[in-house]
Enzyme design. Structure first.
Site: not given
Length: 268
Positions: A25, A145, A176, A202
């Site tokens: 993406d 995140y 994730k 990452g």
């Protein structure tokens, strides 16, 4: 068995409860970065290499038309921002669960950045998507995140544990997460949550062998798989590397054995 459970089987291997997710993406955020100039090639590398799930934006689902192999599960990504603007960390919704169903996706994914000024809006959006997923029985992958400024120390492991808890509390079926520095923290996170946690690949790791070792270590700490993007599609042989990752995740292959096989697969 309900619709959510059935669709999750398209992403999570029933024999080991693990998954290899291939996020593709990046084009909205970063543009046609190296390895994604021709997205069809990356899709084929993931399919042929054994990925269990692909993450694509709605318009790039068209790349699946030319694939002749059996497809893995498909997540339609609902979050977007670009690095061209001043709010690259502020993800907004650009699709709905109902649209993903109409387009033939097996699940949806949402990206949330905690610790940013737009955190409240992203949490609200996650709640909205989570409710729609419950209504339509769609699996939800939450990529969560914790923001860290370039000059700041690494994100504390306790913050990553908090982020994982947020995702689980708000309806994630798969989480994730960036890997904590301490493997014991990852073990505690995975033990304490009722849904699978997959470790993010990452940023690009120049040392492919070290990357494979990191995958092996995450699994040993309790991760139920990996979500690897740049480290695969920017590799010189993405299909072979995806196959190596899949063997570590699903066949118990050691990183050393996978590395050796990868070396044998290198073009002469």
């Amino acid at each position: 068995m309900n619709g959510r459970e059935l669709r999750l089987k398209r992403f999570i291997a029933p024999y080991d409860g693990r998954t290899v997710v291939f996020p593709l993406d990046h084009g909205v955020t970063c543009g046609p970065v190296h390895g994604l100039e021709y997205l069809e090639n990356a899709v084929l590398a993931g399919v042929r290499g054994g990925a269990d799930g692909l993450v694509l934006h709605k318009g790039m689902l068209a790349c699946l038309r030319s694939v002749r192999e059996r497809l893995p599960g498909i997540f339609m990504h609902l979050s977007a921002s670009t690095l061209l603007g001043t709010s690259g960390t502020h993800k907004v919704l650009v699709g709905t669960v109902e649209e993903a169903l109409r387009r033939g996706a097996d699940g949806v994914s949402v990206h949330v950045n905690l610790g940013t000024p737009s955190e409240p809006e992203m949490l609200r959006d996650l709640g909205v998507v989570g409710s729609a997923c419950a209504e339509w029985q769609m699996p939800l992958l939450v990529m969560i995140y914790v923001s860290d400024a370039p000059a700041s120390p690494p994100v504390p492991d306790c913050a990553l544990a908090h982020a994982a808890r947020v995702a689980a509390e708000l309806g994630a079926d798969i989480i994730k997460l960036s890997p904590p520095q301490d493997d014991r923290v990852l073990a505690e996170i995975t033990r304490g949550l009722p849904v699978p946690v997959v470790v993010a690949g990452g940023s690009r790791v120049p040392d492919t062998r070290a990357f494979l070792e990191r995958v092996e270590r995450a699994l040993a700490a309790g991760a139920r798989g990996v979500a690897v993007g740049r480290n695969v599609f920017q590799n010189e042989n993405p299909e072979a590397l995806m196959r190596a990752v899949s063997k570590i995740v699903h066949r118990g292959c050691t990183s050393e054995a996978a590395w050796n096989e990868l070396q044998e697969a290198r073009p002469v």
